[in-house]
Design a protein around this motif. Structure first.
Motif, mmCIF file in Angstrom:
data_model
loop_
_atom_site.group_PDB
_atom_site.id
_atom_site.type_symbol
_atom_site.label_atom_id
_atom_site.label_comp_id
_atom_site.label_asym_id
_atom_site.label_seq_id
_atom_site.Cartn_x
_atom_site.Cartn_y
_atom_site.Cartn_z
ATOM 1 N N UNK A 147 0.825 -1.200 0.000
ATOM 2 C CA UNK A 147 0.000 0.000 0.000
ATOM 3 C C UNK A 147 0.868 1.262 0.000
ATOM 4 N N UNK A 148 0.437 2.239 -0.771
ATOM 5 C CA UNK A 148 1.148 3.516 -0.858
ATOM 6 C C UNK A 148 0.522 4.568 0.039
ATOM 7 N N UNK A 149 -0.658 4.245 0.577
ATOM 8 C CA UNK A 149 -1.330 5.190 1.457
ATOM 9 C C UNK A 149 -2.163 4.425 2.481
ATOM 10 N N UNK A 150 -2.034 4.832 3.743
ATOM 11 C CA UNK A 150 -2.865 4.296 4.812
ATOM 12 C C UNK A 150 -3.396 5.467 5.611
ATOM 13 N N UNK A 151 -4.689 5.494 5.827
ATOM 14 C CA UNK A 151 -5.327 6.577 6.571
ATOM 15 C C UNK A 151 -5.910 6.011 7.856
ATOM 16 N N UNK A 152 -5.486 6.543 8.975
ATOM 17 C CA UNK A 152 -6.014 6.137 10.271
ATOM 18 C C UNK A 152 -7.109 7.109 10.696
ATOM 19 N N UNK A 197 -6.865 8.882 -9.034
ATOM 20 C CA UNK A 197 -6.263 7.590 -9.358
ATOM 21 C C UNK A 197 -4.883 7.693 -9.991
ATOM 22 N N UNK A 198 -4.488 8.869 -10.466
ATOM 23 C CA UNK A 198 -3.177 9.015 -11.085
ATOM 24 C C UNK A 198 -2.079 9.361 -10.077
ATOM 25 N N UNK A 199 -2.467 9.672 -8.836
ATOM 26 C CA UNK A 199 -1.499 10.034 -7.805
ATOM 27 C C UNK A 199 -1.028 8.805 -7.046
ATOM 28 N N UNK A 200 0.195 8.864 -6.533
ATOM 29 C CA UNK A 200 0.726 7.748 -5.765
ATOM 30 C C UNK A 200 -0.054 7.546 -4.471
ATOM 31 N N UNK A 201 -0.517 8.643 -3.883
ATOM 32 C CA UNK A 201 -1.420 8.589 -2.742
ATOM 33 C C UNK A 201 -2.760 9.161 -3.205
ATOM 34 N N UNK A 202 -3.674 8.298 -3.641
ATOM 35 C CA UNK A 202 -4.850 8.762 -4.396
ATOM 36 C C UNK A 202 -5.960 9.383 -3.565
ATOM 37 N N UNK A 203 -5.923 9.237 -2.238
ATOM 38 C CA UNK A 203 -7.034 9.712 -1.409
ATOM 39 C C UNK A 203 -6.706 11.034 -0.745
ATOM 40 N N UNK A 204 -7.573 12.013 -0.965
ATOM 41 C CA UNK A 204 -7.431 13.333 -0.351
ATOM 42 C C UNK A 204 -8.744 13.689 0.346
ATOM 43 N N UNK A 205 -8.704 14.392 1.480
ATOM 44 C CA UNK A 205 -9.961 14.803 2.123
ATOM 45 C C UNK A 205 -10.817 15.614 1.160
ATOM 46 N N UNK A 206 -12.104 15.303 1.111
ATOM 47 C CA UNK A 206 -13.005 16.057 0.250
ATOM 48 C C UNK A 206 -13.176 17.460 0.801
ATOM 49 N N UNK A 207 -13.631 18.366 -0.044
ATOM 50 C CA UNK A 207 -13.762 19.770 0.359
ATOM 51 C C UNK A 207 -14.691 19.924 1.547
ATOM 52 N N UNK A 208 -15.749 19.134 1.600
ATOM 53 C CA UNK A 208 -16.697 19.217 2.711
ATOM 54 C C UNK A 208 -17.123 17.797 3.090
ATOM 55 N N UNK A 209 -16.398 17.140 4.003
ATOM 56 C CA UNK A 209 -16.759 15.773 4.403
ATOM 57 C C UNK A 209 -18.181 15.708 4.923
ATOM 58 N N UNK A 210 -18.860 14.625 4.621
ATOM 59 C CA UNK A 210 -20.241 14.462 5.050
ATOM 60 C C UNK A 210 -20.368 14.552 6.567
#
Length: 231
Positions: A147-152, A197-210
């Motif tokens: 894995x290239x990204x892990x979010x806790x 999907x083109x980034x090595x760490x593909x997940x970024x916080x959305x502008x306004x999380x639910x």
């Protein structure tokens, strides 16, 4: 001639509407179960026929099939710290057999969910016990890279007996493939991440999380929950 044409049409209609599919079943292996079972499934009659099974998969409790149908990914649900795994298999549609390619850490322990994006290049895992999620690149041969990204995730909620900490329950990719939604049983929140999907760490916080949106009407909350679990 008309009789022959009618016969051909009947045969074609039966072939079109009674095709068999492959059915994959993941199981817990604490008893006599051997792991992942492959069946032929008749969509017209509902009948199933055993084809094959694995013999070395540990608690493959949730499965995901690649968009091209050539690979299958299974989480290996283990409860001890850092023991969670995700396995990659190649599927031979000619004989219905699965062959293990490799395994990688799932980015936490107690994994309960795995999914793959429409490009077939990213596998996402949700780890229930540790409350984390991870993104693993998929190699051209279907194998998994580390894995290239892990979010806790963090937090808790009102029921201290089961909401003492975060429990990521799933990692849904939205139909447009732009976001990842992660319902969290431990925090009573749905976190949303932008999916690049083109980034090595593909997940970024959305502008306004639910989880930060103020919902004043119960019906709106019900609608949103329904949408999340129907994706």
């Amino acid at each position: 001639m008309r009789s022959l044409l009618l016969f051909v049409c009947l045969i074609l209609s039966q072939w079109l509407f009674a095709q068999d599919y492959y059915l994959f079943v993941g199981t817990y292996t604490s008893g006599k179960s051997k792991g992942i079972y492959v069946y032929r499934f008749n969509s017209q009659t509902g009948e199933t026929q055993w084809v094959s099974n694995t013999d070395s998969s540990n608690n493959p409790a949730f499965l995901a099939v690649s968009p091209n149908g050539k690979f299958l990914y299974a989480i290996n649900e283990a409860g001890s710290p850092q023991s969670g795994r995700v396995s990659a298999y190649v599927f031979d549609a000619a004989n219905g057999n699965l062959r293990l390619i490799n395994q990688q850490p799932s980015g936490g322990f107690g994994p309960c969910f795995v999914t793959i994006d429409k490009t077939g290049k990213w596998v996402l895992t949700g780890n229930y016990m540790s409350g984390s999620l991870a993104a693993l690149p998929v190699n051209k041969d279907g194998s998994l890279a580390p894995y290239t990204q892990m979010i806790q995730q963090e937090g808790s909620s009102v029921n201290k007996s089961r909401q003492e900490g975060p429990h990521v329950h799933s990692t849904f990719i939205t139909p447009d493939q732009h976001y990842v939604l992660t319902p969290n049983l431990g925090t009573d929140k749905v976190m949303i991440y932008a999916f690049h999907k083109k980034d090595q760490q593909p997940l970024k916080p959305a502008a306004q999380p639910l989880s930060l949106i103020h919902i004043s009407e119960p019906t709106r909350l019900l609608s949103i929950s329904y949408a999340v679990f129907c994706l």
